[in-house]
Write a protein that holds these residues in place. Structure first.
Motif, PDB file in Angstrom:
ATOM      1  N   ILE A  92       7.477  -8.121  -9.337  1.00  0.00           N
ATOM      2  CA  ILE A  92       6.161  -7.603  -8.953  1.00  0.00           C
ATOM      3  C   ILE A  92       6.167  -7.196  -7.482  1.00  0.00           C
ATOM      4  O   ILE A  92       5.620  -6.150  -7.110  1.00  0.00           O
ATOM      5  CB  ILE A  92       5.065  -8.652  -9.230  1.00  0.00           C
ATOM      6  N   ALA A  93       6.799  -8.011  -6.625  1.00  0.00           N
ATOM      7  CA  ALA A  93       6.883  -7.674  -5.200  1.00  0.00           C
ATOM      8  C   ALA A  93       7.642  -6.361  -5.002  1.00  0.00           C
ATOM      9  O   ALA A  93       7.244  -5.516  -4.175  1.00  0.00           O
ATOM     10  CB  ALA A  93       7.563  -8.805  -4.435  1.00  0.00           C
ATOM     11  N   SER A  94       8.714  -6.167  -5.769  1.00  0.00           N
ATOM     12  CA  SER A  94       9.472  -4.905  -5.676  1.00  0.00           C
ATOM     13  C   SER A  94       8.626  -3.728  -6.154  1.00  0.00           C
ATOM     14  O   SER A  94       8.670  -2.639  -5.571  1.00  0.00           O
ATOM     15  CB  SER A  94      10.749  -5.010  -6.511  1.00  0.00           C
ATOM     16  N   PHE A  95       7.845  -3.953  -7.210  1.00  0.00           N
ATOM     17  CA  PHE A  95       6.963  -2.912  -7.727  1.00  0.00           C
ATOM     18  C   PHE A  95       5.928  -2.516  -6.673  1.00  0.00           C
ATOM     19  O   PHE A  95       5.684  -1.329  -6.431  1.00  0.00           O
ATOM     20  CB  PHE A  95       6.261  -3.417  -8.995  1.00  0.00           C
ATOM     21  N   ILE A  96       5.333  -3.510  -6.019  1.00  0.00           N
ATOM     22  CA  ILE A  96       4.332  -3.231  -4.973  1.00  0.00           C
ATOM     23  C   ILE A  96       4.973  -2.443  -3.837  1.00  0.00           C
ATOM     24  O   ILE A  96       4.397  -1.472  -3.329  1.00  0.00           O
ATOM     25  CB  ILE A  96       3.720  -4.548  -4.461  1.00  0.00           C
ATOM     26  N   SER A  97       6.184  -2.840  -3.431  1.00  0.00           N
ATOM     27  CA  SER A  97       6.868  -2.144  -2.339  1.00  0.00           C
ATOM     28  C   SER A  97       7.144  -0.692  -2.692  1.00  0.00           C
ATOM     29  O   SER A  97       6.965   0.210  -1.859  1.00  0.00           O
ATOM     30  CB  SER A  97       8.188  -2.857  -2.007  1.00  0.00           C
TER      31      SER A  97
ATOM     32  N   ASN B  15       8.667  -1.847 -18.583  1.00  0.00           N
ATOM     33  CA  ASN B  15       8.895  -0.473 -18.126  1.00  0.00           C
ATOM     34  C   ASN B  15       8.451  -0.276 -16.679  1.00  0.00           C
ATOM     35  O   ASN B  15       9.166   0.341 -15.879  1.00  0.00           O
ATOM     36  CB  ASN B  15       8.155   0.518 -19.031  1.00  0.00           C
ATOM     37  N   MET B  16       7.275  -0.784 -16.333  1.00  0.00           N
ATOM     38  CA  MET B  16       6.767  -0.575 -14.985  1.00  0.00           C
ATOM     39  C   MET B  16       7.546  -1.374 -13.950  1.00  0.00           C
ATOM     40  O   MET B  16       7.617  -0.991 -12.772  1.00  0.00           O
ATOM     41  CB  MET B  16       5.276  -0.900 -14.926  1.00  0.00           C
ATOM     42  N   LEU B  17       8.140  -2.481 -14.383  1.00  0.00           N
ATOM     43  CA  LEU B  17       8.983  -3.276 -13.485  1.00  0.00           C
ATOM     44  C   LEU B  17      10.446  -2.847 -13.551  1.00  0.00           C
ATOM     45  O   LEU B  17      11.302  -3.471 -12.938  1.00  0.00           O
ATOM     46  CB  LEU B  17       8.846  -4.764 -13.826  1.00  0.00           C
ATOM     47  N   ARG B  18      10.704  -1.793 -14.339  1.00  0.00           N
ATOM     48  CA  ARG B  18      12.040  -1.193 -14.466  1.00  0.00           C
ATOM     49  C   ARG B  18      13.067  -2.178 -15.008  1.00  0.00           C
ATOM     50  O   ARG B  18      14.193  -2.272 -14.530  1.00  0.00           O
ATOM     51  CB  ARG B  18      12.487  -0.623 -13.114  1.00  0.00           C
ATOM     52  N   GLU B  19      12.640  -2.913 -16.021  1.00  0.00           N
ATOM     53  CA  GLU B  19      13.509  -3.868 -16.700  1.00  0.00           C
ATOM     54  C   GLU B  19      13.337  -3.675 -18.200  1.00  0.00           C
ATOM     55  O   GLU B  19      12.585  -2.807 -18.653  1.00  0.00           O
ATOM     56  CB  GLU B  19      13.151  -5.305 -16.301  1.00  0.00           C
ATOM     57  N   SER B  20      14.048  -4.466 -18.987  1.00  0.00           N
ATOM     58  CA  SER B  20      13.896  -4.407 -20.440  1.00  0.00           C
ATOM     59  C   SER B  20      13.789  -5.827 -20.986  1.00  0.00           C
ATOM     60  O   SER B  20      14.359  -6.772 -20.426  1.00  0.00           O
ATOM     61  CB  SER B  20      15.076  -3.673 -21.091  1.00  0.00           C
ATOM     62  N   LEU B  21      13.027  -5.953 -22.065  1.00  0.00           N
ATOM     63  CA  LEU B  21      12.838  -7.234 -22.730  1.00  0.00           C
ATOM     64  C   LEU B  21      13.190  -7.110 -24.203  1.00  0.00           C
ATOM     65  O   LEU B  21      12.959  -6.063 -24.811  1.00  0.00           O
ATOM     66  CB  LEU B  21      11.384  -7.699 -22.606  1.00  0.00           C
TER      67      LEU B  21
ATOM     68  N   ARG C 138      -1.375 -10.697  -7.834  1.00  0.00           N
ATOM     69  CA  ARG C 138      -2.250 -10.871  -9.001  1.00  0.00           C
ATOM     70  C   ARG C 138      -2.920  -9.560  -9.376  1.00  0.00           C
ATOM     71  O   ARG C 138      -3.020  -9.215 -10.554  1.00  0.00           O
ATOM     72  CB  ARG C 138      -3.310 -11.942  -8.739  1.00  0.00           C
ATOM     73  N   ASP C 139      -3.386  -8.830  -8.375  1.00  0.00           N
ATOM     74  CA  ASP C 139      -4.032  -7.548  -8.639  1.00  0.00           C
ATOM     75  C   ASP C 139      -3.054  -6.567  -9.281  1.00  0.00           C
ATOM     76  O   ASP C 139      -3.413  -5.845 -10.228  1.00  0.00           O
ATOM     77  CB  ASP C 139      -4.578  -6.943  -7.344  1.00  0.00           C
ATOM     78  N   ALA C 140      -1.820  -6.533  -8.768  1.00  0.00           N
ATOM     79  CA  ALA C 140      -0.806  -5.625  -9.326  1.00  0.00           C
ATOM     80  C   ALA C 140      -0.478  -6.016 -10.758  1.00  0.00           C
ATOM     81  O   ALA C 140      -0.379  -5.151 -11.646  1.00  0.00           O
ATOM     82  CB  ALA C 140       0.455  -5.651  -8.461  1.00  0.00           C
ATOM     83  N   LEU C 141      -0.332  -7.308 -11.004  1.00  0.00           N
ATOM     84  CA  LEU C 141      -0.021  -7.770 -12.355  1.00  0.00           C
ATOM     85  C   LEU C 141      -1.165  -7.471 -13.314  1.00  0.00           C
ATOM     86  O   LEU C 141      -0.947  -7.021 -14.445  1.00  0.00           O
ATOM     87  CB  LEU C 141       0.276  -9.267 -12.330  1.00  0.00           C
ATOM     88  N   THR C 142      -2.413  -7.709 -12.863  1.00  0.00           N
ATOM     89  CA  THR C 142      -3.575  -7.404 -13.701  1.00  0.00           C
ATOM     90  C   THR C 142      -3.613  -5.926 -14.056  1.00  0.00           C
ATOM     91  O   THR C 142      -3.894  -5.558 -15.204  1.00  0.00           O
ATOM     92  CB  THR C 142      -4.875  -7.807 -12.982  1.00  0.00           C
ATOM     93  N   GLU C 143      -3.314  -5.071 -13.084  1.00  0.00           N
ATOM     94  CA  GLU C 143      -3.320  -3.629 -13.334  1.00  0.00           C
ATOM     95  C   GLU C 143      -2.225  -3.239 -14.326  1.00  0.00           C
ATOM     96  O   GLU C 143      -2.446  -2.423 -15.226  1.00  0.00           O
ATOM     97  CB  GLU C 143      -3.138  -2.867 -12.018  1.00  0.00           C
ATOM     98  N   ILE C 144      -1.038  -3.828 -14.178  1.00  0.00           N
ATOM     99  CA  ILE C 144       0.058  -3.543 -15.105  1.00  0.00           C
ATOM    100  C   ILE C 144      -0.328  -3.942 -16.529  1.00  0.00           C
ATOM    101  O   ILE C 144      -0.133  -3.189 -17.486  1.00  0.00           O
ATOM    102  CB  ILE C 144       1.346  -4.270 -14.662  1.00  0.00           C
TER     103      ILE C 144
END
Length: 214
Positions: A199-204, A129-135, A10-16
């Protein structure tokens, strides 16, 4: 199937999302020519019914929402929801004092749609972008109504009762206007599960970068 984000997730997502709304604020600043501050204090995952009830408890006046569908590794619908009076204040801040009240009223829906599009595009684009994907994003639409109706607008009946809401409270501060609102991302369970994995991959990756720093 129930998906709960951990406190770290949640903290990582809020920051993103905060980085996304900061970019939206910078774009609005260039558009308006005045200081714009946007912040998202927290993010939570709740049912659609709970999200609608939460907004209904807080807001007694009519609501307006800019909505955009998004598709990619996780898909759904994004809504920027504002009390109608706050939407009018946002429009007035964007248009400035050189536009009289009658013209501002005539331009209100168009201006609100474009402004909401700017905010949602920055939020979704930054997340991707931060999750290294595209929408892929649809064109924005504008809806008026109660929270439950806003969440159901444009959906098939079987979609209305399914899924969850990634619910974000948002604070605007523009010139002398204090504007509150909400960003809601409506997703089904598979999309939320994929978002949680990303998000888990981003945190790692952040932790790996931190551990590798001298």
């Amino acid at each position: 199937m129930q998906i709960l984000l951990s406190e770290l997730e949640r903290d990582a997502l809020t920051e993103i999302v905060n980085i996304g709304v900061s970019r939206a604020a910078a774009s609005l600043r260039r558009l308006i020519g005045a200081e714009v501050l946007l912040s998202v204090p927290s993010a939570e995952v709740i049912s659609r019914q709970a999200a609608a009830a939460m907004i209904a408890d807080r807001e007694q006046e009519p609501l307006v929402a800019v909505r955009q569908d998004f598709a990619g590794p996780f898909s759904g619908r994004a809504l920027l929801i504002l009390p109608a009076a706050n939407g009018a204040s946002l429009v007035r801040a964007v248009l400035g004092d050189s536009v009289d009240d009658a013209e501002a009223l005539a331009l209100q829906d168009e201006t609100l749609t474009e402004t909401g599009n700017l905010v949602l595009n920055n939020c979704l684009g930054t997340m991707a972008n931060m999750l290294r994907e595209s929408l892929t994003l649809s064109l924005p639409d504008l809806d008026h109504g109660a929270p439950a109706a806003l969440f159901a607008s444009g959906m098939r009946p079987e979609e209305e009762v399914a899924g969850v809401v990634l619910f974000l409270y948002i604070n605007f501060s523009i010139r002398n206007h204090d504007i509150r609102g909400y960003i809601a991302m409506l997703m089904d369970m598979p999309s939320l599960a994929m978002l949680q994995q990303l998000i888990a991959s981003f945190i790692s990756s952040v932790m790996d970068d931190t551990a590798g720093s001298p």
